[in-house]
Design an enzyme around this catalytic site. Structure first.
Site, mmCIF file in Angstrom:
data_model
loop_
_atom_site.group_PDB
_atom_site.id
_atom_site.type_symbol
_atom_site.label_atom_id
_atom_site.label_comp_id
_atom_site.label_asym_id
_atom_site.label_seq_id
_atom_site.Cartn_x
_atom_site.Cartn_y
_atom_site.Cartn_z
ATOM 1 N N HIS A 33 -49.739 -97.678 -72.969
ATOM 2 C CA HIS A 33 -49.590 -97.585 -71.522
ATOM 3 C C HIS A 33 -49.112 -96.184 -71.165
ATOM 4 O O HIS A 33 -48.430 -95.524 -71.950
ATOM 5 C CB HIS A 33 -48.568 -98.638 -71.072
ATOM 6 C CG HIS A 33 -48.490 -98.866 -69.599
ATOM 7 N ND1 HIS A 33 -47.812 -98.024 -68.748
ATOM 8 C CD2 HIS A 33 -48.991 -99.862 -68.822
ATOM 9 C CE1 HIS A 33 -47.887 -98.499 -67.512
ATOM 10 N NE2 HIS A 33 -48.599 -99.612 -67.528
ATOM 11 N N GLN A 41 -45.729 -107.118 -72.602
ATOM 12 C CA GLN A 41 -46.748 -108.167 -72.644
ATOM 13 C C GLN A 41 -46.448 -109.236 -73.692
ATOM 14 O O GLN A 41 -47.225 -110.181 -73.839
ATOM 15 C CB GLN A 41 -48.121 -107.544 -72.924
ATOM 16 C CG GLN A 41 -48.583 -106.538 -71.897
ATOM 17 C CD GLN A 41 -48.803 -107.154 -70.512
ATOM 18 O OE1 GLN A 41 -49.007 -108.353 -70.380
ATOM 19 N NE2 GLN A 41 -48.770 -106.313 -69.487
ATOM 20 N N LYS A 92 -42.729 -109.277 -65.069
ATOM 21 C CA LYS A 92 -43.801 -109.882 -65.859
ATOM 22 C C LYS A 92 -43.370 -111.183 -66.536
ATOM 23 O O LYS A 92 -44.178 -111.850 -67.180
ATOM 24 C CB LYS A 92 -44.307 -108.887 -66.918
ATOM 25 C CG LYS A 92 -45.105 -107.712 -66.349
ATOM 26 C CD LYS A 92 -45.617 -106.824 -67.463
ATOM 27 C CE LYS A 92 -46.616 -105.790 -66.955
ATOM 28 N NZ LYS A 92 -46.029 -104.791 -66.073
ATOM 29 N N CYS A 131 -53.567 -98.399 -66.291
ATOM 30 C CA CYS A 131 -52.604 -97.423 -66.830
ATOM 31 C C CYS A 131 -52.879 -97.111 -68.297
ATOM 32 O O CYS A 131 -51.956 -96.848 -69.080
ATOM 33 C CB CYS A 131 -51.170 -97.922 -66.656
ATOM 34 S SG CYS A 131 -50.617 -97.948 -64.942
ATOM 35 N N ASP A 141 -42.852 -101.368 -76.951
ATOM 36 C CA ASP A 141 -43.131 -101.802 -75.586
ATOM 37 C C ASP A 141 -43.493 -103.282 -75.653
ATOM 38 O O ASP A 141 -44.582 -103.641 -76.100
ATOM 39 C CB ASP A 141 -44.278 -100.973 -75.010
ATOM 40 C CG ASP A 141 -44.755 -101.477 -73.656
ATOM 41 O OD1 ASP A 141 -44.191 -102.463 -73.142
ATOM 42 O OD2 ASP A 141 -45.721 -100.892 -73.122
#
Length: 532
Positions: free
Chosen positions: A242, A322, A345, A488, A319
């Protein structure tokens, strides 16, 4: 039992008993007197709602308003709960470690929930009742919200937590001695402890609240990065990251002379771990990768990546935006040094995210921003700084948003991450197989049964139709909300030779009907464009 007139002697007696027993590491059951002084005593017993797991943080050495006693440091294993008879109980496990920092005291309460997980309906059908926004029509069609990789919807429990804060105890935290400030502080720090438990951090001090995951990465880049990176040091990323993982390290590299290296993809369009092993060296200071790709849906083998990186002394930043909302993420089991995620999220409010960092690493870092809250003492000539996490939380924080995030972790924990992940695998397979049968449609990322697994999202393109046209027609003609653009991930799109793509992403409140609506809409849209 009159809290205004007759409770003084009782409160004083109970308070003395509680502190004596805390010192002796025993346990005590107290009758519920409904006395407001309990909050002022810093042995707070505030209201408990929605079956939430509340963590209350008591300040050592806080002067009690009704006694000359001062609070002792509680053992970190202290717990507060309620017995069947409605009596609050305070217990301290033998051998509890004493500390001079904020102490977390857990209150576990069983309360009725709107969720009936024994229902024979699917998880999506059961939980969507908790999301008022999903019960509407868009352009004359039942809303099918399939843009969850961009942001999730918020359950009633989270909305109620936000409303409760602003309507009943809105106040600034860590600074006031009055009732509202004490309760706001307790709930704010309870949220930190809930997040720590959610990802199995070893202690709540390893959780730093930020505006979002992007700020969390920037915080790390401008503290750890500027402190630890020098000329020709190497940072390993991938072409699938990202923008928020790439741009901050580009900026730090420009300041320090560090070199950024990028992993490519295998033929199955997943991160090439073998290339990583060849790329690692004693010059590698940081490996910064995603857990789950927000475009490819691929799941990286984090444990293997951490083991390889640590052999060369490199730190690992993940990261997890997700992954944390969709599956069990255990930072201690994974062994990561740093991890970021975002509230919005995972059913929480916008405007807040968090950085996890191993406590020994956080203690070595300089502040990110200067101002109130992050200091120990301020003199005209210099200042000294607070310990983590407050060192990195300058100014008034996003209090309501943190409390909402805490409520979101409660909600997800009540459902169970394993249940969520299992259900989403079924949804993901169904969507992947249905999309695979759509003519001239190309799905990016690994095959569903590639071994590494896929997340519940599919990014795709249809030959001859721009992704934005697909998204527009799906919305306006069928009430299906998907994402179009570069998500992104411009470098990844260039790597794949495309300028845009469409993405449908699922969450546990989605159903097979939502996927069917997507397929019907796609087939109708493709048929429309084929008619020209």
């Amino acid at each position: 039992r009159d809290p205004l007139h007759t409770c003084g002697h009782t409160c004083r007696t109970l308070c003395v008993c509680v502190f004596l027993l805390c010192i002796l590491e025993c346990s005590l059951t107290l009758p519920s007197l409904g006395c407001p002084h309990m909050m002022a005593a810093s042995i707070s017993l505030p209201s408990f709602v929605g079956g939430r797991l509340l963590e209350h943080h008591f300040r050592p050495h806080l002067v009690l308003p009704f006694a000359t006693l001062r609070c002792f440091s509680f053992p970190t294993s202290s717990t507060v709960g309620f017995s069947r008879g409605g009596f609050p109980t305070i217990g301290i496990a033998p051998g509890g470690e004493r500390t001079q920092s904020l102490i977390s005291v857990r209150a576990v309460v069983s309360a009725p929930s709107n969720l009936d997980l024994s229902d024979t309906a699917s998880l999506g059908e059961v939980t969507r009742r908790d999301f008022p926004i999903l019960d509407q029509e868009v352009n004359g069609c039942r809303l099918a919200y399939l843009d969850n990789a961009a942001t999730s919807q918020k359950p009633t429990a989270v909305l109620n937590a936000l409303r409760e804060y602003y309507e009943t105890y809105n106040s600034n935290v860590h600074r006031g001695i009055h009732f509202l400030s004490a309760r706001a502080t307790d709930e704010y720090e309870a949220a930190r402890t809930k997040v720590a438990k959610f990802i199995n951090a070893s202690r709540s001090q390893e959780i730093i609240f930020t505006r979002n995951a992007t700020e969390a990465i920037n915080l790390l880049a401008y503290t750890w990065g500027l402190t630890n990176l020098g000329q020709n040091d190497e940072v390993v990323l991938s072409v699938a990251e990202h923008h928020s993982m790439i741009v901050p390290w580009q900026m730090v590299a420009q300041k320090t002379g560090a070199i950024l290296k990028f992993l490519s993809l295998t033929k199955d369009e997943i991160i090439d771990v073998e290339q990583l092993k060849d790329m690692l060296s004693n010059k590698t200071k940081l490996v910064a990768l995603h857990h789950i790709s927000n475009m490819l849906g691929s799941v990286n083998p984090i444990t293997e990546i951490v083991e390889c990186s640590h052999k060369y002394g490199a730190k690992v930043l993940i990261d997890a935006c997700q992954s944390v909302p969709h599956m069990t993420v255990d930072v201690q089991e994974l062994g990561v040094d740093f991890l970021v995620a975002s509230s919005h999220k995972m059913c929480g409010p916008t405007g807040i995210g968090f950085l996890f960092g191993k406590i020994d690493l956080l203690q070595e870092l300089p502040p990110f921003l200067g101002g109130g809250e992050m200091i120990a003492d301020v003199f005209l000539e210099h200042s000294t700084y607070a310990d983590p996490p407050l060192r990195f939380e300058a100014g008034t924080p996003a209090i309501g948003e943190a409390i909402g995030l805490g409520a979101a972790t409660d909600y997800l924990s009540q459902i169970g991450l394993e249940r969520i992940h299992s259900y989403e695998i079924e949804l993901a397979q169904y969507m992947y197989e249905r999309l695979s049968k759509v003519p001239k449609l190309r799905i990016y990322g690994p095959p569903f049964h590639s071994g590494g697994g896929r997340a519940a999202l599919c990014t795709f393109n249809v030959e001859g139709i721009h992704a934005t046209d697909l998204a527009t027609f799906l919305d306006q003609q069928h009430g299906v909300a998907i994402r179009s653009g570069h998500h992104c991930t411009q470098p990844l799109h260039r790597y794949l030779g495309i300028n845009a793509s469409a993405r449908a992403s699922l969450y546990f409140y989605n159903t097979l009907d939502d996927v069917d609506a997507l397929i019907r809409g796609l087939e109708d849209t493709i048929s429309f464009f084929a008619s020209f």
